[in-house]
Enzyme design. Structure first.
Site, PDB file in Angstrom:
ATOM      1  N   LYS A 127       0.834  -1.210   0.000  1.00 27.08           N
ATOM      2  CA  LYS A 127       0.000   0.000   0.000  1.00 27.08           C
ATOM      3  C   LYS A 127       0.867   1.258   0.000  1.00 27.08           C
ATOM      4  CE  LYS A 127      -2.812   0.890   3.694  1.00 27.08           C
ATOM      5  NZ  LYS A 127      -2.431   2.187   4.274  1.00 27.08           N
ATOM      6  N   SER A 128       1.882   1.288   0.865  1.00 30.03           N
ATOM      7  CA  SER A 128       2.733   2.489   0.960  1.00 30.03           C
ATOM      8  C   SER A 128       3.435   2.765  -0.367  1.00 30.03           C
ATOM      9  CB  SER A 128       3.805   2.280   2.040  1.00 30.03           C
ATOM     10  OG  SER A 128       3.213   2.133   3.297  1.00 30.03           O
TER      11      SER A 128
ATOM     12  N   ARG B 234       2.925   5.932  -3.311  1.00 28.66           N
ATOM     13  CA  ARG B 234       4.075   6.751  -3.725  1.00 28.66           C
ATOM     14  C   ARG B 234       4.318   6.644  -5.222  1.00 28.66           C
ATOM     15  NH1 ARG B 234       4.246   5.614   1.621  1.00 28.66           N
ATOM     16  NH2 ARG B 234       5.543   6.825   3.043  1.00 28.66           N
TER      17      ARG B 234
ATOM     18  N   GLY C 257      -4.886   7.916   5.431  1.00 27.86           N
ATOM     19  CA  GLY C 257      -3.975   8.842   6.099  1.00 27.86           C
ATOM     20  C   GLY C 257      -2.764   9.146   5.234  1.00 27.86           C
TER      21      GLY C 257
ATOM     22  N   SER D  49       7.247   8.717  12.417  1.00 29.77           N
ATOM     23  CA  SER D  49       6.197   8.664  11.400  1.00 29.77           C
ATOM     24  C   SER D  49       6.770   8.837  10.002  1.00 29.77           C
ATOM     25  CB  SER D  49       5.146   9.753  11.664  1.00 29.77           C
ATOM     26  OG  SER D  49       4.354   9.936  10.510  1.00 29.77           O
TER      27      SER D  49
ATOM     28  N   GLN E 109       4.969   9.083   7.427  1.00 28.79           N
ATOM     29  CA  GLN E 109       4.121  10.034   6.700  1.00 28.79           C
ATOM     30  C   GLN E 109       4.591  11.460   6.938  1.00 28.79           C
ATOM     31  OE1 GLN E 109       0.100   9.070   7.872  1.00 28.79           O
ATOM     32  NE2 GLN E 109       0.145   7.130   6.760  1.00 28.79           N
TER      33      GLN E 109
ATOM     34  N   ASP F  59       1.923  -1.488  12.018  1.00 27.99           N
ATOM     35  CA  ASP F  59       0.609  -1.878  11.480  1.00 27.99           C
ATOM     36  C   ASP F  59       0.285  -3.350  11.746  1.00 27.99           C
ATOM     37  OD1 ASP F  59       0.410   0.718  10.591  1.00 27.99           O
ATOM     38  OD2 ASP F  59       1.066   0.260   8.553  1.00 27.99           O
TER      39      ASP F  59
ATOM     40  N   LYS G 193      -4.286   5.725  14.787  1.00 28.11           N
ATOM     41  CA  LYS G 193      -4.446   5.082  13.471  1.00 28.11           C
ATOM     42  C   LYS G 193      -5.921   5.175  13.061  1.00 28.11           C
ATOM     43  CE  LYS G 193      -0.084   4.034  13.145  1.00 28.11           C
ATOM     44  NZ  LYS G 193       0.765   4.746  12.180  1.00 28.11           N
TER      45      LYS G 193
ATOM     46  N   ARG H  64      -7.400  -3.347   9.384  1.00 26.42           N
ATOM     47  CA  ARG H  64      -6.489  -4.273  10.087  1.00 26.42           C
ATOM     48  C   ARG H  64      -7.201  -4.941  11.277  1.00 26.42           C
ATOM     49  NH1 ARG H  64      -2.444  -3.783   6.785  1.00 26.42           N
ATOM     50  NH2 ARG H  64      -1.825  -1.714   6.104  1.00 26.42           N
TER      51      ARG H  64
HETATM   52  O1  SPQ Z   1      -2.647   5.418   5.282  1.00 30.79           O
HETATM   53  P1  SPQ Z   1      -2.959   5.065   6.700  1.00 30.79           P
HETATM   54  O2  SPQ Z   1      -4.437   5.078   6.895  1.00 30.79           O
HETATM   55  O3  SPQ Z   1      -2.254   5.921   7.705  1.00 30.79           O
HETATM   56  O4  SPQ Z   1      -2.451   3.554   6.897  1.00 30.79           O
HETATM   57  C1  SPQ Z   1      -1.750   2.821   7.922  1.00 30.79           C
HETATM   58  C2  SPQ Z   1      -2.305   1.342   7.827  1.00 30.79           C
HETATM   59  O5  SPQ Z   1      -2.510   0.665   8.834  1.00 30.79           O
HETATM   60  O6  SPQ Z   1      -2.445   0.894   6.694  1.00 30.79           O
HETATM   61  C3  SPQ Z   1      -1.875   3.377   9.330  1.00 30.79           C
HETATM   62  F1  SPQ Z   1      -3.001   3.353   9.840  1.00 30.79           F
HETATM   63  O7  SPQ Z   1      -0.349   2.689   7.577  1.00 30.79           O
HETATM   64  C4  SPQ Z   1       0.598   3.770   7.648  1.00 30.79           C
HETATM   65  C5  SPQ Z   1       1.647   3.436   8.677  1.00 30.79           C
HETATM   66  O8  SPQ Z   1       1.100   3.193   9.942  1.00 30.79           O
HETATM   67  C6  SPQ Z   1       1.213   3.940   6.285  1.00 30.79           C
HETATM   68  C7  SPQ Z   1       2.494   4.711   6.297  1.00 30.79           C
HETATM   69  C8  SPQ Z   1       3.086   5.199   5.024  1.00 30.79           C
HETATM   70  O9  SPQ Z   1       2.715   4.683   3.941  1.00 30.79           O
HETATM   71  O10 SPQ Z   1       3.948   6.085   5.082  1.00 30.79           O
HETATM   72  C9  SPQ Z   1       3.181   4.952   7.471  1.00 30.79           C
HETATM   73  C10 SPQ Z   1       2.687   4.554   8.805  1.00 30.79           C
HETATM   74  O11 SPQ Z   1       2.060   5.665   9.417  1.00 30.79           O
HETATM   75  P2  SPQ Z   1       2.880   6.782  10.255  1.00 30.79           P
HETATM   76  O12 SPQ Z   1       1.805   7.568  10.949  1.00 30.79           O
HETATM   77  O13 SPQ Z   1       3.735   6.028  11.193  1.00 30.79           O
HETATM   78  O14 SPQ Z   1       3.639   7.594   9.318  1.00 30.79           O
END
Ligand code: SPQ
Length: 429
Positions: A23-24, A28, A95, A168, A170, A316, A343, A389
Site C-alpha cells: 500500500k505504501s 508513492r 492517512g 512517522s 508520513q 501496522d 491510526k 487491520r
Molecule cells: O494510510 P494510513 O491510513 O495511515 O495507513 C496505515 C495502515 O494501517 O495501513 C496506518 F493506519 O499505515 C501507515 C503506517 O502506519 C502507512 C504509512 C506510510 O505509507 O507512510 C506509514 C505509517 O504511518 P505513520 O503515521 O507512522 O507515518
C-alpha cells in the site's frame, strides 16, 4: 455495513498465495509518477480503496492515469502543469494520501481542499502541518489545521531542518516532498528509523537524497525523471497469513513476492523470537525494494517482549501480533506503541476490546498491551471499527475459536486487501 460470518475453527491452511501490492509503495508510485514529467509505469499496484483515492486525486489535477488491474500508466506534464481541482479531493480512509499530499501541494501552483471519512476527520494533522508551516506552507483546517477538512494554497517554500518528535514515515515523507519544492536543503532527523519507501523511490526517480545515521537531506529544485515501479506484495497484508499459518493446526502457507524492506520486517523478527517455523528466501532482483518467498508452518509459540526501535518496523502488524500472542506460551508485552492510538481507530482499545470478547487474557496499557497465553478462544460478534487491520484480525481469530466469529462490517477490509476472504478460502482444502 457488510456483516460477515467466519467459521473456520479446526481448519488447516495449506497452499501458496501472492498477497496484493504494498500500500505504501503503491501510493508513492502514483505521486512520484505525477510529479515527474513523462510516462511512468507501475506493475503490482494495490487495487485497494486507499490507493484508488490517490489515483483519483491526481486525475482531478489533470494528470492522465490509466489503470488496467494492477498495471498503471501515468502520463504527466510535470508538477508545474497540475490543474487546480474543481472539487474537493476526497481522501476516504487514507492517512497516507492526506499527509503526503499536504506536503506536495504546499509547494505546488494549486489550491485544493482535502476531506475524508469519519476516521480521517479524527486523525491528527498538526504533526504534518507544523513543520510545513515552518517551511511557509499556507494550510488551514479545523482547529487551526489539527483536523480535516484542510485547505492548501501552494506557495514558495523555504527548506528547514526538522527533528522528528514522533516516529512517522508520513510526516517524514510530507516534509521531504515539500523539500523538493523548497529553496535550500531540507534535513529530517529521525529518532527511530521509519519505513524508507519515499527515500528509495526518490532515488529511483533520479533525485539526489542523502541518508545516513537517521538523517535524511535533499536539495530543493530537483526534477524527477519518469520511471518504472514494480510494487512487491505488502508484508502488512502477508502478516495476517503468517500468523494464520503459525496458529492454525497442521498448516503450511507459502507467500510469494512479499516485500522484505528491512524497515518493514519487524513481524518476521517477532515470529522468529516466538519460535515460529518460518523460512525466508529472498529473490535476487535489481529493484529498489527487496522481495522474497516466505513459508510459515504451524508451531508451538513462545511469548516475547516487543518494544523500542522495532515498533515502527511493525506498527501496522500489532493487531495481528496480539492475536498471535494469545496462542503463545507465557506473557507477551508490547510497549512504546502509543502511535496505535491515532491510526484508523484507537488500535490499542480496539484490539483489547475485541480479543477480550473472545476470552483472551489481555490488558491495555498506556503504550501497548500485555497478553497471557495460550488461551483457547470462543466465537463472538466482533466489531471492525471500520479499520481494515482490525477486521482482518477478527477474521483470522476464527481459526482458534470454538464457534463462529461475526464481523459487524467487513467492507473496510477492501482498503488494503480486497481479495482477503477469497485468499483465505483458497487455503482451506
Ligand atoms: O494510510 P494510513 O491510513 O495511515 O495507513 C496505515 C495502515 O494501517 O495501513 C496506518 F493506519 O499505515 C501507515 C503506517 O502506519 C502507512 C504509512 C506510510 O505509507 O507512510 C506509514 C505509517 O504511518 P505513520 O503515521 O507512522 O507515518
Amino acid at each position: 455495513m457488510t456483516n460477515k460470518t467466519v467459521h473456520i475453527e479446526n481448519t488447516s491452511l495449506n497452499g501458496t498465495i501472492t498477497v496484493p501490492g504494498d500500500k505504501s509503495i503503491s501510493h508513492r508510485s502514483i505521486m512520484f509518477g505525477s510529479i515527474a514529467k513523462g510516462t511512468t509505469t507501475v506493475t503490482g499496484f494495490l487495487e485497494g480503496e486507499d490507493c484508488l483515492r490517490t489515483i483519483e486525486a491526481f486525475k482531478q489535477m489533470g494528470v492522465k492515469i490509466e489503470r488496467n488491474g494492477s498495471n498503471v500508466k501515468i502520463e504527466s506534464q510535470g508538477m508545474d502543469a497540475w490543474e487546480e481541482p474543481q472539487d474537493i479531493l476526497y481522501m476516504g480512509n487514507s492517512g497516507t494520501t492526506t499527509r503526503l499530499l499536504l506536503g506536495l501541494l504546499a509547494g505546488s501552483n494549486v489550491h485544493a481542499v482535502l476531506s475524508g471519512d469519519e476516521s480521517i476527520a479524527k486523525r491528527p494533522m498538526k504533526r504534518v502541518i507544523n513543520p510545513l508551516r515552518e517551511m511557509n506552507a499556507q494550510i488551514t483546517g479545523r482547529q487551526d489545521g489539527q483536523f480535516a477538512p484542510l485547505a492548501v494554497k501552494g506557495s514558495p517554500l523555504q527548506a528547514i531542518t526538522y527533528d522528528m518528535p514522533v516516529a512517522s514515515a508520513q510526516v517524514k515523507s510530507a516534509i521531504l516532498l515539500a523539500g523538493l519544492n523548497a529553496e535550500g536543503t531540507t534535513i529530517v532527523r529521525e529518532q527511530e528509523t521509519t519505513r524508507d519507501h519515499t527515500e528509495l523511490m526518490l532515488k529511483q526517480f533520479g533525485v539526489e537524497i542523502a541518508t545516513k545515521d537517521k538523517v535524511i537531506s535533499l536539495a530543493g529544485g530537483q526534477k524527477l525523471t519518469a520511471s518504472h515501479v514494480e510494487v512487491p506484495g505488502d508484508i502488512s497484508s502477508a502478516a495476517f497469513f503468517l500468523v494464520a499459518g503459525a496458529i492454525a493446526e497442521n498448516s503450511e502457507i507459502v507467500l510469494e513476492n512479499v516485500g522484505l524492506n528491512e524497515t518493514r520486517t519487524g513481524i518476521i523478527d517477532v515470529l522468529q523470537a516466538m519460535q515460529a517455523d518460518l523460512t525466508i528466501e529472498p529473490y535476487e532482483n535489481e529493484h529498489a525494494e527487496k522481495a522474497g518467498r516466505v513459508t510459515i508452518r504451524t508451531s508451538q509459540l513462545q511469548a516475547t517482549t516487543i518494544d523500542g526501535e522495532i515498533i515502527p518496523r511493525l506498527i501496522d502488524e500489532i493487531p495481528i501480533i496480539a492475536l498471535l500472542a494469545t496462542q503463545a506460551r507465557g506473557t507477551t508485552i508490547i510497549k512504546d506503541a502509543e502511535e496505535l492510538k491515532v491510526k484508523e481507530t484507537n488500535r490499542i482499545d480496539a484490539v483489547v476490546a475485541e480479543l477480550a470478547k473472545l476470552g483472551a487474557d489481555i490488558q491495555a496499557t498506556d503504550d501497548g498491551m500485555i497478553i497471557n497465553g495460550p488461551t483457547r478462544l470462543s466465537g463472538a460478534s466482533l466489531k471492525t471499527y471500520g479499520d481494515h487491520r482490525i477486521g482482518m484480525m477478527d477474521a483470522i481469530a476464527s481459526l482458534v475459536t470454538t464457534g463462529p466469529i461475526e464481523l459487524d462490517d467487513a467492507a473496510c477490509i477492501a482498503v488494503s486487501y480486497p481479495n482477503f476472504f477469497e485468499d483465505l478460502q483458497g487455503l482451506i482444502k
